[in-house]
Each structure stands twice: as structure tokens, then as C-alpha cells.
Enzyme design. Structure first.
Site, PDB file in Angstrom:
ATOM      1  N   ASP A  55      13.533  12.907 -31.330  1.00 34.21           N
ATOM      2  CA  ASP A  55      12.395  12.191 -30.757  1.00 34.21           C
ATOM      3  C   ASP A  55      11.179  13.105 -30.632  1.00 34.21           C
ATOM      4  OD1 ASP A  55      13.655   9.801 -30.381  1.00 34.21           O
ATOM      5  OD2 ASP A  55      14.126  10.137 -28.268  1.00 34.21           O
TER       6      ASP A  55
ATOM      7  N   ARG B 101      18.724   7.591 -22.202  1.00 38.50           N
ATOM      8  CA  ARG B 101      18.663   7.977 -23.624  1.00 38.50           C
ATOM      9  C   ARG B 101      19.258   9.352 -23.889  1.00 38.50           C
ATOM     10  NH1 ARG B 101      15.473   5.805 -27.220  1.00 38.50           N
ATOM     11  NH2 ARG B 101      15.062   7.718 -28.356  1.00 38.50           N
TER      12      ARG B 101
ATOM     13  N   GLU C 193       0.820  -1.228   0.000  1.00 38.45           N
ATOM     14  CA  GLU C 193       0.000   0.000   0.000  1.00 38.45           C
ATOM     15  C   GLU C 193       0.849   1.271   0.000  1.00 38.45           C
ATOM     16  OE1 GLU C 193      -3.308  -0.050  -0.524  1.00 38.45           O
ATOM     17  OE2 GLU C 193      -2.901  -2.197  -0.685  1.00 38.45           O
TER      18      GLU C 193
END
Ligand code: ADE
Length: 256
Positions: free
Chosen positions: A175, A160, A122
Site C-alpha cells: 500500500d 487491514r 460539542e
């Protein structure tokens, strides 16, 4: 120096998914980044090696206890300090955190490293968060079953951006989202697939025309698919050329 990434997790093997495959696998082998995992279970002192307990006040599920997590974080900090990273950030992956976007990824990729804290069950005892966590990050407004997948997404997009990861140094700059816009469409062989042809302009060899067409697709597709991004990007207006590109794009949608 590699980007130093320490991860506090009950499931270290999950991280093989990024250290052993694809672009991040190669970056790991080339030591663009270094990933170290710390299992809070190794910092327990009881016979059951318990890392969780039931919540005070009742309610469903279990809560991760502070002590094994804190000891694991301290070990990770010690490792980073030994490498010269004095003020590393501890980032907790949680739906309550700041939503991850390209700007935040870029910002994180300029750090020398970080410590990622992955929760399960939780949640985590709030006192641990108050004592040790510098920043909370969410990968989106939905819940995954633990912080590991979120941490891997974060590591992947940060890595990246680090020079040396992508073969072509231009790739990361082309990108989607880099310029606040979506990517243009891509095509490869064959020229005709199931009766559908590659746009003629891409076969023309005219780089100025190709560049213009791609820019038009970038603007047009963002307008079409992500009006929210479009609004942000052009909040202060468009250049005459951009307006022209968009107008042409809208016309080409109509004539389809
Ligand atoms: N853990 C569970 N859901 C999450 C989310 N959306 N982002 C980050 N960590 C999470």
C-alpha cells in the site's frame, strides 16, 4: 484470538458499514476482529434517557455527560478483561488528538484490542476524559460531526494490518505510505482505453524492469505529489540508484 474492538457510541448501527461490507466485512465474518458496541443511552437512569446537557459557563450546543459514558466504558473494560485483555486502551476520537498516520496504525495493530469512545454534540465532559481516556486520536485537521466516522476509519486501517484480513499477504505491505512513499500507478484491461495505452514495460513480462519502473513511479510520484513525505523519507539522502530513478522520472515529466 480476534482483535477485540469495543465501541462506545450513540449510533451503533453506523458500524454495519464496516462489519457488513468489503474487506472489513469479510474480516469480521472470519473473526479476524470482533466488534462490540455499547450505547451510553442504555446506561442512563432517568425517564428521558438523557445522555447530554447544556454546558456550564454557557455557549452553544450540548455536552455529553460523564456518567452514562463511564458506565458504558466500565462494561466494555469488563468484557475485555474477561477475554484476558487486562490493560486495554481507551481511545477517544477527537480533533484534539494525535494525528493518525501509518506508523500509529501499525503500532495499534499490535495490540490485542482497544475501546473506542465516540463523541457527539460539542464534546464530552472533561472529567470523563481525565478519568477514563488513555489516548486521543484525530483523523485529520478538520471536524466531522461525531467520532463514529473517525472510529470506523481507525478500525478499517488497523484491521487491514492484521494477518488474515487481506487475501494476498503482500497487499498490505504494498500500500501507499508503508515505506513512507506513495503507491505506483495501476492498470488493467483493456490495453488501450480511449486512445491511452498501458505503459509498454508492464506488458513486457520482464519482472526486473517492471519492479524498477514501479519503484521509480513510487519515488517520482511522492516527489511530485507529496513533497512533505519525500523530504521526510530522504532526509538523510538518496542512494545513487534512487537519484538516477528520480532524475529519469523528472525528464519523463518534461518530455510529456
Ligand atoms: N471528531 C470530530 N472530528 C474529528 C476528527 N478530525 N478526528 C477524530 N474525531 C473527530
Amino acid at each position: 484470538m480476534p482483535f477485540e474492538c469495543d465501541v462506545i457510541t450513540l449510533f451503533p448501527e453506523m458500524f454495519n458499514a464496516i462489519t457488513q461490507y468489503g474487506v472489513t466485512g469479510k474480516a469480521s465474518r472470519n473473526t479476524v476482529f470482533q466488534l462490540n458496541t455499547w450505547n451510553p443511552r442504555d446506561f442512563t437512569h432517568d425517564n428521558y434517557r438523557a445522555v447530554d446537557d447544556s454546558p456550564y459557563g454557557g455557549g452553544p450546543g450540548m455536552v455529553m455527560m460523564a456518567q452514562p459514558l463511564e458506565d458504558a466504558i466500565i462494561q466494555a473494560r469488563t468484557r475485555q478483561i474477561a477475554l484476558g485483555i487486562e490493560k486495554t486502551k481507551v481511545i477517544y476520537l477527537t480533533p484534539q488528538g494525535k494525528r493518525l498516520d501509518h506508523a500509529l496504525v501499525k503500532q495499534l495493530s499490535t495490540l490485542p484490542g482497544f475501546i473506542l469512545l465516540c463523541g457527539r454534540y460539542e464534546g464530552i465532559d472533561e472529567r470523563l476524559i481525565m478519568r477514563q481516556v488513555d489516548m486521543e486520536i484525530s483523523i485529520g485537521d478538520y471536524v466531522v460531526s461525531g467520532g463514529e466516522l473517525a472510529a470506523m476509519i481507525l478500525i478499517d486501517c488497523v484491521v487491514r494490518q492484521i494477518p488474515g484480513t487481506l487475501g494476498d499477504p503482500e497487499s498490505a505491505n504494498q500500500d501507499s505510505f508503508v515505506d513512507g512513499l506513495l503507491d505506483y500507478p495501476h492498470f488493467t484491461r483493456p490495453e488501450s482505453y480511449q486512445g491511452s495505452r498501458v505503459p509498454e514495460i508492464l506488458m513486457s513480462g520482464n519482472h526486473a524492469h517492471i519492479h524498477r519502473w514501479r519503484l521509480q513511479q513510487t519515488i517520482g510520484r511522492t516527489w511530485l505529489k507529496r513533497p512533505d513525505l519525500f523530504e521526510l523519507k530522504f532526509a538523510h539522502g538518496m542512494t545513487v540508484e534512487e537519484e538516477k530513478l528520480l532524475e529519469e522520472f523528472k525528464q519523463s515529466c518534461k518530455s510529456r
